[in-house]
Design a protein around this motif. Sequence first.
Motif, PDB file in Angstrom:
ATOM      1  N   VAL A 126       5.473 -10.363 -10.378  1.00  0.00           N
ATOM      2  CA  VAL A 126       5.806  -9.901  -9.026  1.00  0.00           C
ATOM      3  C   VAL A 126       6.912  -8.858  -9.099  1.00  0.00           C
ATOM      4  CG1 VAL A 126       6.590 -10.568  -6.727  1.00  0.00           C
ATOM      5  CG2 VAL A 126       5.100 -12.110  -8.010  1.00  0.00           C
ATOM      6  N   ARG A 127       7.908  -9.086  -9.966  1.00  0.00           N
ATOM      7  CA  ARG A 127       8.981  -8.095 -10.134  1.00  0.00           C
ATOM      8  C   ARG A 127       8.435  -6.795 -10.716  1.00  0.00           C
ATOM      9  NH1 ARG A 127      11.974 -12.847 -11.267  1.00  0.00           N
ATOM     10  NH2 ARG A 127      11.316 -12.826 -13.458  1.00  0.00           N
ATOM     11  N   ARG A 128       7.532  -6.903 -11.682  1.00  0.00           N
ATOM     12  CA  ARG A 128       6.939  -5.693 -12.249  1.00  0.00           C
ATOM     13  C   ARG A 128       6.134  -4.941 -11.189  1.00  0.00           C
ATOM     14  NH1 ARG A 128       3.993  -6.916 -17.898  1.00  0.00           N
ATOM     15  NH2 ARG A 128       3.784  -4.636 -17.794  1.00  0.00           N
ATOM     16  N   LEU A 129       5.435  -5.683 -10.337  1.00  0.00           N
ATOM     17  CA  LEU A 129       4.663  -5.045  -9.273  1.00  0.00           C
ATOM     18  C   LEU A 129       5.588  -4.319  -8.306  1.00  0.00           C
ATOM     19  CD1 LEU A 129       1.955  -4.593  -7.811  1.00  0.00           C
ATOM     20  CD2 LEU A 129       2.356  -6.753  -6.607  1.00  0.00           C
ATOM     21  N   ALA A 130       6.710  -4.956  -7.955  1.00  0.00           N
ATOM     22  CA  ALA A 130       7.663  -4.316  -7.046  1.00  0.00           C
ATOM     23  C   ALA A 130       8.178  -3.001  -7.636  1.00  0.00           C
ATOM     24  CB  ALA A 130       8.818  -5.270  -6.752  1.00  0.00           C
ATOM     25  N   ARG A 131       8.462  -3.004  -8.940  1.00  0.00           N
ATOM     26  CA  ARG A 131       8.925  -1.761  -9.585  1.00  0.00           C
ATOM     27  C   ARG A 131       7.825  -0.703  -9.599  1.00  0.00           C
ATOM     28  NH1 ARG A 131      11.282  -5.481 -13.273  1.00  0.00           N
ATOM     29  NH2 ARG A 131       9.562  -5.155 -14.757  1.00  0.00           N
ATOM     30  N   GLU A 132       6.611  -1.131  -9.873  1.00  0.00           N
ATOM     31  CA  GLU A 132       5.485  -0.180  -9.916  1.00  0.00           C
ATOM     32  C   GLU A 132       5.268   0.443  -8.545  1.00  0.00           C
ATOM     33  OE1 GLU A 132       2.876   2.029 -11.800  1.00  0.00           O
ATOM     34  OE2 GLU A 132       3.535   0.275 -12.941  1.00  0.00           O
ATOM     35  N   LEU A 133       5.299  -0.386  -7.506  1.00  0.00           N
ATOM     36  CA  LEU A 133       5.046   0.115  -6.159  1.00  0.00           C
ATOM     37  C   LEU A 133       6.197   0.956  -5.630  1.00  0.00           C
ATOM     38  CD1 LEU A 133       3.382  -3.025  -4.499  1.00  0.00           C
ATOM     39  CD2 LEU A 133       2.250  -0.931  -5.287  1.00  0.00           C
ATOM     40  N   SER A 134       7.394   0.777  -6.191  1.00  0.00           N
ATOM     41  CA  SER A 134       8.546   1.560  -5.717  1.00  0.00           C
ATOM     42  C   SER A 134       8.349   3.054  -5.955  1.00  0.00           C
ATOM     43  CB  SER A 134       9.837   1.087  -6.406  1.00  0.00           C
ATOM     44  OG  SER A 134       9.821   1.427  -7.789  1.00  0.00           O
ATOM     45  N   ARG A 135       7.407   3.420  -6.807  1.00  0.00           N
ATOM     46  CA  ARG A 135       7.107   4.831  -7.049  1.00  0.00           C
ATOM     47  C   ARG A 135       6.263   5.433  -5.924  1.00  0.00           C
ATOM     48  NH1 ARG A 135       4.029   6.334 -10.778  1.00  0.00           N
ATOM     49  NH2 ARG A 135       2.869   4.451 -11.332  1.00  0.00           N
ATOM     50  N   PHE A 136       5.775   4.570  -5.018  1.00  0.00           N
ATOM     51  CA  PHE A 136       4.876   5.035  -3.960  1.00  0.00           C
ATOM     52  C   PHE A 136       5.459   4.681  -2.588  1.00  0.00           C
ATOM     53  CE2 PHE A 136       2.367   3.888  -7.698  1.00  0.00           C
ATOM     54  CZ  PHE A 136       1.703   5.075  -7.965  1.00  0.00           C
ATOM     55  N   ARG A 137       6.754   4.956  -2.419  1.00  0.00           N
ATOM     56  CA  ARG A 137       7.427   4.561  -1.163  1.00  0.00           C
ATOM     57  C   ARG A 137       6.856   5.254   0.060  1.00  0.00           C
ATOM     58  NH1 ARG A 137      11.919   4.941  -4.709  1.00  0.00           N
ATOM     59  NH2 ARG A 137      12.892   2.907  -5.119  1.00  0.00           N
ATOM     60  N   SER A 138       6.192   6.390  -0.130  1.00  0.00           N
ATOM     61  CA  SER A 138       5.624   7.094   1.023  1.00  0.00           C
ATOM     62  C   SER A 138       4.368   6.412   1.549  1.00  0.00           C
ATOM     63  CB  SER A 138       5.288   8.538   0.648  1.00  0.00           C
ATOM     64  OG  SER A 138       4.327   8.574  -0.404  1.00  0.00           O
ATOM     65  N   SER A 139       3.829   5.462   0.774  1.00  0.00           N
ATOM     66  CA  SER A 139       2.622   4.761   1.196  1.00  0.00           C
ATOM     67  C   SER A 139       2.944   3.731   2.265  1.00  0.00           C
ATOM     68  CB  SER A 139       1.979   4.070  -0.017  1.00  0.00           C
ATOM     69  OG  SER A 139       1.025   3.117   0.402  1.00  0.00           O
ATOM     70  N   ARG A 140       2.199   3.765   3.330  1.00  0.00           N
ATOM     71  CA  ARG A 140       2.420   2.797   4.411  1.00  0.00           C
ATOM     72  C   ARG A 140       2.122   1.376   3.921  1.00  0.00           C
ATOM     73  NH1 ARG A 140      -0.030   2.876  10.598  1.00  0.00           N
ATOM     74  NH2 ARG A 140       0.885   0.864  11.229  1.00  0.00           N
ATOM     75  N   ALA A 141       1.089   1.237   3.091  1.00  0.00           N
ATOM     76  CA  ALA A 141       0.741  -0.085   2.567  1.00  0.00           C
ATOM     77  C   ALA A 141       1.894  -0.671   1.758  1.00  0.00           C
ATOM     78  CB  ALA A 141      -0.513   0.008   1.703  1.00  0.00           C
ATOM     79  N   VAL A 142       2.570   0.183   0.998  1.00  0.00           N
ATOM     80  CA  VAL A 142       3.708  -0.285   0.206  1.00  0.00           C
ATOM     81  C   VAL A 142       4.852  -0.689   1.121  1.00  0.00           C
ATOM     82  CG1 VAL A 142       5.476   0.415  -1.464  1.00  0.00           C
ATOM     83  CG2 VAL A 142       3.079   1.055  -1.831  1.00  0.00           C
ATOM     84  N   ARG A 143       5.141   0.131   2.114  1.00  0.00           N
ATOM     85  CA  ARG A 143       6.235  -0.184   3.048  1.00  0.00           C
ATOM     86  C   ARG A 143       5.965  -1.488   3.783  1.00  0.00           C
ATOM     87  NH1 ARG A 143       5.681   5.297   4.431  1.00  0.00           N
ATOM     88  NH2 ARG A 143       4.868   4.727   6.501  1.00  0.00           N
ATOM     89  N   ASP A 144       4.719  -1.704   4.173  1.00  0.00           N
ATOM     90  CA  ASP A 144       4.374  -2.930   4.895  1.00  0.00           C
ATOM     91  C   ASP A 144       4.504  -4.162   3.995  1.00  0.00           C
ATOM     92  OD1 ASP A 144       3.839  -1.444   7.130  1.00  0.00           O
ATOM     93  OD2 ASP A 144       1.650  -1.474   6.874  1.00  0.00           O
ATOM     94  N   LEU A 145       4.290  -3.992   2.699  1.00  0.00           N
ATOM     95  CA  LEU A 145       4.316  -5.125   1.769  1.00  0.00           C
ATOM     96  C   LEU A 145       5.730  -5.486   1.334  1.00  0.00           C
ATOM     97  CD1 LEU A 145       2.240  -6.956   0.209  1.00  0.00           C
ATOM     98  CD2 LEU A 145       2.563  -5.405  -1.730  1.00  0.00           C
ATOM     99  N   GLN A 146       6.641  -4.546   1.384  1.00  0.00           N
ATOM    100  CA  GLN A 146       7.972  -4.766   0.812  1.00  0.00           C
ATOM    101  C   GLN A 146       8.724  -5.970   1.372  1.00  0.00           C
ATOM    102  OE1 GLN A 146       9.620  -0.784   1.207  1.00  0.00           O
ATOM    103  NE2 GLN A 146       9.338  -0.388  -0.987  1.00  0.00           N
ATOM    104  N   PRO A 147       8.692  -6.258   2.677  1.00  0.00           N
ATOM    105  CA  PRO A 147       9.404  -7.458   3.162  1.00  0.00           C
ATOM    106  C   PRO A 147       8.893  -8.750   2.527  1.00  0.00           C
ATOM    107  CG  PRO A 147       8.900  -5.995   4.996  1.00  0.00           C
ATOM    108  CD  PRO A 147       8.141  -5.469   3.812  1.00  0.00           C
TER     109      PRO A 147
END
Length: 418
Positions: free
Chosen positions: A386-407
Amino acid sequence: MMSTNLRFGPELRRLRVEAGLTLTEFAMALNYDKGHLSKVERGERSASPELARRCDAFLGADGELQRLITRPETDSDPDATESPAGPSRWLVGRRAVLSAGTGALIDLSLKLGGQALSSTDDPLLPSFHIQFDHLRKLGQSTAPQVLLPLLETQTRMIAGLAADARSVSRAPALLLASRFAEFTGWMAQEAGDSDAALGWTGEAAELARAGGDPYLGSYALVRRALVTMYGGDAAGTVTLARRAQSSELPPRIRGLAAQREAQGHALVGNEAECLHSLDRARELLASDDARNGAEPVIGTSHVSDPAAMSTGWCLHDLGRPKAATEVLDRECRRLPPHALRTRARYGFRQSLAHAASGEVEHACAIAGDLLGVMPAVPSATVNSDVRRLARELSRFRSSRAVRDLQPALARVLAPAHG
């Protein structure tokens, strides 16, 4: 760290240029920001293990880039993962148990064979066996901290009954106690207590030996290798796994050990050795002897093809996320719906592989479903992905799907209170 950056960056640039790739082409192929890669090549930014793995695989560097940022895969002291010296807090009264005479118990167990656990000489044994099956199923949908007190109590109780049992019942009681102890160790690891996990695994091996099973001690090496794998110790993982592959051991234990060895090789990008170990695991685990072994089955009982699932797991660590998604998508569809813990373990690896492949929305969709069940089955080992996924997704902060998942990601990774 700076000296590592200065060595990694120029070597990455040299390999990229030799491959005839511009920085723009390379960045597009890896789904990485061009500016970030440029800074890595100049030594201004550190390369993450994930980036090193991906560059290694894409450029065919055979683990060379990973070795520049990780310690080399050399033999390590396998006993370094043993429990601390001194009195163990996981003891289950083994002095009383062992005083019954190990030699006689081994002889008795060999005579009883596969019928040992169904002995009618002690009517409690079938009940405890059924309870063990129920607890393993409950472990798929319950927090490990909830189960641990019950598992510890039951392990001590059955070992105590073995010490007082008539000789014909003693061996099967010890063998069942060993399986309780082994599962207790797994739940301790899921709870984030590696010391307790190793302690209970050691107790399981001793109880099994006393009950006439000389093999569970070797499976304990596979369990210890899992602890070192999640600790990032590739050399320790490989060393322990190799010790559990001697020819006299049952095929299932050897197959699970070969599978673990493959994961150790994958951590440092040793693709040839990883694939060789996976081939060996596949052959051993597919044998009739492995499929028709004694119950309860050693290792996972919810993954229909452990070697295939491990292949997908390893392909991601080898920097081949697209190939990993193809395997993990197929194997995760085969997991039973009720096996929440197993679905989370491999599902987050599946999501991670999709994110690394640039399929960000799909990765978020997979993770979103899994994050909803994590409060019911918290897992220290799953959280590493899960931590690795959070780091991987942090490269795509402009993605709405990523922003919605972060909380939801933040809630799962937040330290526990209370």
